[in-house]
Design a protein around this motif. Structure first.
Motif, PDB file in Angstrom:
ATOM      1  N   LEU A 167       0.830  -1.206   0.000  1.00 33.45           N
ATOM      2  CA  LEU A 167       0.000   0.000   0.000  1.00 33.45           C
ATOM      3  C   LEU A 167       0.865   1.257   0.000  1.00 33.45           C
ATOM      4  CD1 LEU A 167      -2.787  -1.077   2.528  1.00 33.45           C
ATOM      5  CD2 LEU A 167      -2.981  -0.883   0.040  1.00 33.45           C
ATOM      6  N   ALA A 168       1.959   1.236   0.756  1.00 31.71           N
ATOM      7  CA  ALA A 168       2.871   2.383   0.774  1.00 31.71           C
ATOM      8  C   ALA A 168       3.520   2.582  -0.597  1.00 31.71           C
ATOM      9  CB  ALA A 168       3.940   2.193   1.844  1.00 31.71           C
ATOM     10  N   LEU A 169       3.948   1.482  -1.211  1.00 31.30           N
ATOM     11  CA  LEU A 169       4.553   1.573  -2.541  1.00 31.30           C
ATOM     12  C   LEU A 169       3.542   2.065  -3.565  1.00 31.30           C
ATOM     13  CD1 LEU A 169       6.641  -1.741  -2.653  1.00 31.30           C
ATOM     14  CD2 LEU A 169       7.422   0.559  -2.078  1.00 31.30           C
ATOM     15  N   GLY A 170       2.296   1.589  -3.459  1.00 32.81           N
ATOM     16  CA  GLY A 170       1.257   2.037  -4.382  1.00 32.81           C
ATOM     17  C   GLY A 170       1.014   3.533  -4.280  1.00 32.81           C
ATOM     18  N   ALA A 171       1.021   4.059  -3.051  1.00 35.89           N
ATOM     19  CA  ALA A 171       0.834   5.501  -2.864  1.00 35.89           C
ATOM     20  C   ALA A 171       1.985   6.290  -3.491  1.00 35.89           C
ATOM     21  CB  ALA A 171       0.715   5.819  -1.373  1.00 35.89           C
ATOM     22  N   LEU A 172       3.214   5.823  -3.327  1.00 32.89           N
ATOM     23  CA  LEU A 172       4.377   6.524  -3.879  1.00 32.89           C
ATOM     24  C   LEU A 172       4.360   6.515  -5.407  1.00 32.89           C
ATOM     25  CD1 LEU A 172       7.132   5.220  -1.430  1.00 32.89           C
ATOM     26  CD2 LEU A 172       6.378   7.596  -1.657  1.00 32.89           C
ATOM     27  N   ALA A 182      10.288   4.664  -3.517  1.00 34.93           N
ATOM     28  CA  ALA A 182       9.596   3.370  -3.482  1.00 34.93           C
ATOM     29  C   ALA A 182      10.564   2.213  -3.659  1.00 34.93           C
ATOM     30  CB  ALA A 182       8.518   3.327  -4.566  1.00 34.93           C
ATOM     31  N   LEU A 183      11.472   2.343  -4.613  1.00 35.96           N
ATOM     32  CA  LEU A 183      12.451   1.273  -4.834  1.00 35.96           C
ATOM     33  C   LEU A 183      13.419   1.177  -3.666  1.00 35.96           C
ATOM     34  CD1 LEU A 183      13.235   1.720  -8.629  1.00 35.96           C
ATOM     35  CD2 LEU A 183      12.055  -0.190  -7.552  1.00 35.96           C
ATOM     36  N   GLY A 184      13.814   2.323  -3.100  1.00 35.62           N
ATOM     37  CA  GLY A 184      14.697   2.302  -1.931  1.00 35.62           C
ATOM     38  C   GLY A 184      14.034   1.628  -0.744  1.00 35.62           C
TER      39      GLY A 184
END
Length: 404
Positions: free
Chosen positions: A213-218, A374-376
């Motif tokens: 969910l955090a990655l999706g937001a970013l 996001a990748l980090g």
């Protein structure tokens, strides 16, 4: 895919059109209702806030009802407030309808995502998700431009009427084809703190949901940061004429639709390595776009490419989240909806601040930074998991020697 999924996607198309169309209708609304253009901008902000707050809240409340009833109620409310919005002469009432529409939209999308995954086989959640999210990309391609054309020729109220009318076929489909039963699963998906190494094995289900969910937001923040300010990038940085703006928006929309379609084919493999490769390519693309935005040919190619990669990666992350939160599909759908809208609100805000500080190339830098973050985050969490897995093996080995 069942026909009802495509009709649910039509409702998502109507709702996404409603969310984005005010960018082209704001001046007409302000003039007609006697308010300033910045005040008319509150209509967009109110909708975004309603989506973020409403998605998990309405999803939890709606989980207590049969899915058919919840979808019917939320879509009916969405339709009716657009009728009220088309008729009102009060800006205050129009603003209130936008808040209610956002709450209904958020609840509908959360329940639609959860319902879609129950209408297909257990290994087809990604394809079902792509059908629904395809409605959002089609809104960018056709819905928003059509709303602008209607506003220019028939007045802004006609766009509100159109959104209400488009929602009717989905209402009929829900009544006829969506099961009346509740979606089974616990009320909440027992989310596990990221720092608890014993809670799950590797990227465990609950912990993985939080991360996805955090990655999706970013990623969504990066997408809407550059999409929102694509017009000044095209006209001021690339130095193309105003006539190129709708062409570029359409190319971005076509790329995004292709990306969602591809994500539907590959997301069901649940291969996080594939998503990481696509995310790395997305990061590279934003970086190249930032450096070559003054070159017309590069801009044309990268607008399509970044539209495709952005929605492919974003849609894949949401599909993986639905798999990870399958124990509580309704709330997971609500959280997924909220995460997308957090990104949609955060990205343009950061892009606007960056433009104020530098120039119109700044949103591309911000998109690069968000995807890089996001990748980090992904790489950091993978190292974290390996560290705890190594400690677990080491502790087990010591325990075995002491026991012997």
């Amino acid at each position: 895919m069942p026909l009802v999924l495509y009709l649910l996607g039509l409702a998502v198309f109507a709702q996404a059109t409603s969310e984005f169309m005010l960018s082209g209708l704001g001046p007409d609304i302000a003039r007609d209702l006697g308010v300033s253009i910045p005040a008319a901008g509150w209509l967009t902000s109110a909708f975004a806030v309603g989506m973020i707050v409403g998605a998990p809240a309405i999803a939890v409340l709606g989980a207590r009802w049969p899915r058919r009833r919840t979808l019917l109620v939320t879509l009916t409310v969405f339709l009716l407030v657009h009728v009220i919005g088309a008729l009102t002469t009060s800006f205050t009432i129009l603003l209130l309808t936008r808040v209610i529409a956002a709450l209904a939209n958020a609840g509908f999308l959360a329940l639609a995502l959860a319902t879609a995954t129950t209408l297909v086989s257990p290994d087809a959640k990604g394809r079902a998700t792509s059908v629904l999210l395809g409605g959002t990309t089609l809104a960018c391609i056709a819905g928003v431009p059509a709303g602008a054309v209607l506003g220019q020729h028939l007045g802004w109220r006609s766009a509100f009427w159109a959104v209400a009318i488009i929602s009717v076929p989905a209402l009929i489909a829900i009544l006829r084809a969506v099961p009346a039963t509740r979606i089974t699963g616990p009320a909440t998906p027992g989310l596990v703190p990221l720092g608890d190494p014993e809670a799950t094995n590797g990227f465990g289900v609950d912990r993985c949901l939080v991360v996805l969910l955090a990655l999706g937001a970013l990623v969504n923040g990066a997408t809407f940061c550059s999409f929102t300010y694509l017009t000044p990038v095209v006209t001021d940085v690339t130095a193309l004429g105003d006539g190129w703006v709708p062409v570029m928006l359409a190319l971005f929309g076509l790329g995004s639709f292709a990306g969602v379609t591809l994500a539907g084919r590959y997301a069901d493999r649940r291969d996080h390595r594939l998503a990481f490769v696509a995310g790395s390519t997305l990061l590279l693309g934003w970086g190249v776009f930032t450096l070559t935005a003054s070159i017309p040919a590069a801009t044309v190619v990268l607008v399509i490419t970044q539209g495709l990669l952005s929605f492919a990666v974003g849609s894949t992350l949401i599909s993986h989240a639905l798999y990870a939160g399958s124990a509580s599909p309704v709330l997971t759908g609500g959280l997924a909806t909220a995460s997308l809208n957090v990104g949609a609100a955060l990205g343009p805000a950061l892009g606007g601040a960056a433009i104020a500080a530098t120039d119109y190339r700044a949103p591309l830098w911000v998109s690069t930074l968000l995807v890089g973050t996001a990748l980090g985050l992904t790489g950091t969490l993978q190292l974290w998991e390996r560290r705890w897995a190594w400690r677990g093996r080491f502790s087990s080995g010591n325990g075995g020697r002491r026991a012997g």
